[in-house]
Design a protein around this motif. Sequence first.
Motif, PDB file in Angstrom:
ATOM      1  N   VAL A 157      26.313 -55.470  42.052  1.00 30.74           N
ATOM      2  CA  VAL A 157      25.474 -55.378  40.333  1.00 30.74           C
ATOM      3  C   VAL A 157      24.272 -55.411  40.217  1.00 30.74           C
ATOM      4  CG1 VAL A 157      27.078 -56.421  38.633  1.00 30.74           C
ATOM      5  CG2 VAL A 157      27.852 -56.458  40.775  1.00 30.74           C
ATOM      6  N   CYS A 158      23.293 -54.749  39.411  1.00 32.93           N
ATOM      7  CA  CYS A 158      22.076 -54.995  39.079  1.00 32.93           C
ATOM      8  C   CYS A 158      22.060 -54.484  36.989  1.00 32.93           C
ATOM      9  CB  CYS A 158      21.369 -53.752  40.039  1.00 32.93           C
ATOM     10  SG  CYS A 158      20.917 -54.395  41.326  1.00 32.93           S
ATOM     11  N   ARG A 159      21.043 -55.033  36.862  1.00 37.03           N
ATOM     12  CA  ARG A 159      20.949 -55.353  35.459  1.00 37.03           C
ATOM     13  C   ARG A 159      19.063 -54.782  35.286  1.00 37.03           C
ATOM     14  NH1 ARG A 159      22.382 -57.842  30.160  1.00 37.03           N
ATOM     15  NH2 ARG A 159      21.225 -57.036  28.586  1.00 37.03           N
ATOM     16  N   VAL A 160      19.001 -53.605  34.026  1.00 36.06           N
ATOM     17  CA  VAL A 160      17.492 -53.516  34.925  1.00 36.06           C
ATOM     18  C   VAL A 160      16.864 -53.663  33.442  1.00 36.06           C
ATOM     19  CG1 VAL A 160      17.479 -50.894  36.622  1.00 36.06           C
ATOM     20  CG2 VAL A 160      18.004 -50.569  34.477  1.00 36.06           C
ATOM     21  N   ALA A 161      15.406 -53.584  33.258  1.00 31.86           N
ATOM     22  CA  ALA A 161      14.525 -53.667  31.963  1.00 31.86           C
ATOM     23  C   ALA A 161      14.976 -52.763  30.866  1.00 31.86           C
ATOM     24  CB  ALA A 161      13.756 -54.496  32.655  1.00 31.86           C
ATOM     25  N   ALA A 162      15.387 -52.915  29.902  1.00 28.52           N
ATOM     26  CA  ALA A 162      15.338 -51.797  28.755  1.00 28.52           C
ATOM     27  C   ALA A 162      13.720 -50.813  28.974  1.00 28.52           C
ATOM     28  CB  ALA A 162      14.850 -52.545  26.886  1.00 28.52           C
ATOM     29  N   GLY A 163      14.377 -50.030  29.067  1.00 29.94           N
ATOM     30  CA  GLY A 163      13.056 -48.668  29.479  1.00 29.94           C
ATOM     31  C   GLY A 163      13.212 -48.280  30.702  1.00 29.94           C
ATOM     32  N   TYR A 164      13.355 -49.266  31.832  1.00 26.81           N
ATOM     33  CA  TYR A 164      13.659 -48.329  33.194  1.00 26.81           C
ATOM     34  C   TYR A 164      14.949 -48.114  33.272  1.00 26.81           C
ATOM     35  CZ  TYR A 164      12.115 -49.245  38.172  1.00 26.81           C
ATOM     36  OH  TYR A 164      11.716 -49.425  39.388  1.00 26.81           O
ATOM     37  N   SER A 165      14.528 -46.659  34.474  1.00 32.68           N
ATOM     38  CA  SER A 165      16.190 -46.028  35.056  1.00 32.68           C
ATOM     39  C   SER A 165      16.424 -46.382  36.338  1.00 32.68           C
ATOM     40  CB  SER A 165      15.565 -44.741  35.174  1.00 32.68           C
ATOM     41  OG  SER A 165      16.816 -44.102  35.373  1.00 32.68           O
ATOM     42  N   ILE A 166      17.539 -46.959  36.485  1.00 41.08           N
ATOM     43  CA  ILE A 166      18.616 -46.904  37.600  1.00 41.08           C
ATOM     44  C   ILE A 166      17.830 -45.825  38.140  1.00 41.08           C
ATOM     45  CG2 ILE A 166      20.957 -45.673  36.759  1.00 41.08           C
ATOM     46  CD1 ILE A 166      20.127 -49.631  38.117  1.00 41.08           C
ATOM     47  N   ASP A 167      17.962 -44.907  37.992  1.00 41.14           N
ATOM     48  CA  ASP A 167      17.290 -43.362  39.002  1.00 41.14           C
ATOM     49  C   ASP A 167      16.390 -43.764  39.588  1.00 41.14           C
ATOM     50  OD1 ASP A 167      19.589 -41.836  38.024  1.00 41.14           O
ATOM     51  OD2 ASP A 167      18.049 -41.389  36.389  1.00 41.14           O
ATOM     52  N   SER A 168      15.956 -44.402  38.996  1.00 36.31           N
ATOM     53  CA  SER A 168      14.713 -45.633  40.111  1.00 36.31           C
ATOM     54  C   SER A 168      15.008 -46.193  40.899  1.00 36.31           C
ATOM     55  CB  SER A 168      12.987 -46.143  38.796  1.00 36.31           C
ATOM     56  OG  SER A 168      12.933 -45.498  38.561  1.00 36.31           O
ATOM     57  N   VAL A 169      15.368 -47.357  40.875  1.00 37.69           N
ATOM     58  CA  VAL A 169      15.721 -48.210  41.561  1.00 37.69           C
ATOM     59  C   VAL A 169      16.470 -47.413  42.645  1.00 37.69           C
ATOM     60  CG1 VAL A 169      17.849 -50.037  42.401  1.00 37.69           C
ATOM     61  CG2 VAL A 169      16.512 -49.934  40.277  1.00 37.69           C
ATOM     62  N   ASN A 170      17.655 -46.301  43.113  1.00 36.19           N
ATOM     63  CA  ASN A 170      17.940 -44.947  43.204  1.00 36.19           C
ATOM     64  C   ASN A 170      17.459 -44.453  44.640  1.00 36.19           C
ATOM     65  OD1 ASN A 170      20.836 -46.511  42.532  1.00 36.19           O
ATOM     66  ND2 ASN A 170      21.121 -44.932  41.045  1.00 36.19           N
ATOM     67  N   ALA A 171      16.589 -44.478  43.384  1.00 33.30           N
ATOM     68  CA  ALA A 171      15.181 -42.958  44.637  1.00 33.30           C
ATOM     69  C   ALA A 171      14.274 -43.765  45.144  1.00 33.30           C
ATOM     70  CB  ALA A 171      14.299 -43.015  43.217  1.00 33.30           C
ATOM     71  N   VAL A 172      13.890 -45.060  45.150  1.00 27.50           N
ATOM     72  CA  VAL A 172      12.947 -46.226  46.444  1.00 27.50           C
ATOM     73  C   VAL A 172      13.690 -46.959  47.016  1.00 27.50           C
ATOM     74  CG1 VAL A 172      12.059 -48.833  45.974  1.00 27.50           C
ATOM     75  CG2 VAL A 172      11.560 -47.002  44.057  1.00 27.50           C
ATOM     76  N   TYR A 173      15.726 -47.793  47.068  1.00 29.84           N
ATOM     77  CA  TYR A 173      16.388 -48.151  47.311  1.00 29.84           C
ATOM     78  C   TYR A 173      17.597 -47.103  48.449  1.00 29.84           C
ATOM     79  CZ  TYR A 173      13.580 -52.143  44.852  1.00 29.84           C
ATOM     80  OH  TYR A 173      12.437 -52.758  44.781  1.00 29.84           O
ATOM     81  N   GLY A 174      17.780 -46.271  48.301  1.00 29.33           N
ATOM     82  CA  GLY A 174      18.548 -45.714  48.775  1.00 29.33           C
ATOM     83  C   GLY A 174      19.710 -45.956  48.236  1.00 29.33           C
ATOM     84  N   THR A 175      20.220 -46.509  47.589  1.00 27.09           N
ATOM     85  CA  THR A 175      21.344 -46.891  46.512  1.00 27.09           C
ATOM     86  C   THR A 175      21.919 -45.687  45.829  1.00 27.09           C
ATOM     87  OG1 THR A 175      20.509 -47.298  44.488  1.00 27.09           O
ATOM     88  CG2 THR A 175      21.157 -49.226  46.280  1.00 27.09           C
ATOM     89  N   THR A 176      22.830 -45.629  45.466  1.00 19.24           N
ATOM     90  CA  THR A 176      23.955 -44.240  44.590  1.00 19.24           C
ATOM     91  C   THR A 176      24.293 -45.390  43.899  1.00 19.24           C
ATOM     92  OG1 THR A 176      25.513 -44.201  46.178  1.00 19.24           O
ATOM     93  CG2 THR A 176      23.640 -42.837  46.312  1.00 19.24           C
ATOM     94  N   LEU A 177      24.350 -44.709  42.110  1.00 17.71           N
ATOM     95  CA  LEU A 177      24.920 -45.265  41.142  1.00 17.71           C
ATOM     96  C   LEU A 177      26.815 -44.677  41.166  1.00 17.71           C
ATOM     97  CD1 LEU A 177      25.357 -46.202  38.615  1.00 17.71           C
ATOM     98  CD2 LEU A 177      24.417 -43.815  37.489  1.00 17.71           C
ATOM     99  N   LYS A 178      27.622 -45.946  41.046  1.00 21.33           N
ATOM    100  CA  LYS A 178      29.427 -45.705  41.491  1.00 21.33           C
ATOM    101  C   LYS A 178      29.376 -46.109  39.651  1.00 21.33           C
ATOM    102  CE  LYS A 178      31.695 -47.036  44.662  1.00 21.33           C
ATOM    103  NZ  LYS A 178      32.346 -48.158  45.196  1.00 21.33           N
TER     104      LYS A 178
END
Length: 105
Positions: free
Chosen positions: A14-35
């Motif tokens: 369970v993650c919360r990103v800062a305003a203006g930051y995309s969860i797609d960037s997290v997924n691309a860097v860490y190999g996670t996928t959005l559920k």
Amino acid sequence: MAIGSNDYVPRELVCRVAAGYSIDSVNAVYGTTLKSYITQTHAYLLETPNGLDVDSLATVIGYDSDIVYCKPNYYLDFPEGVQSSQPFLDFTSEGSYAAQPAAID
């Protein structure tokens, strides 16, 4: 009580990103996928790659300056619905607990 691997959903963060930051960037860097996206908390439920340690990955992602928090998806117990005892009750008490003004409001 020590927290162990049975205390959270396997392979979920369970993650919360800062305003203006995309969860797609997290997924691309860490190999996670959005559920899913949890609208009440503005957090994302992510699935981790198979074979990775969820605790370690949550810690690594949490160090990212654009991440507000990132934790394993812990199981939660329901809180106790009704207090089953009357604290601070002694023999000098008079009257009914239910008749006290604070209990009526």
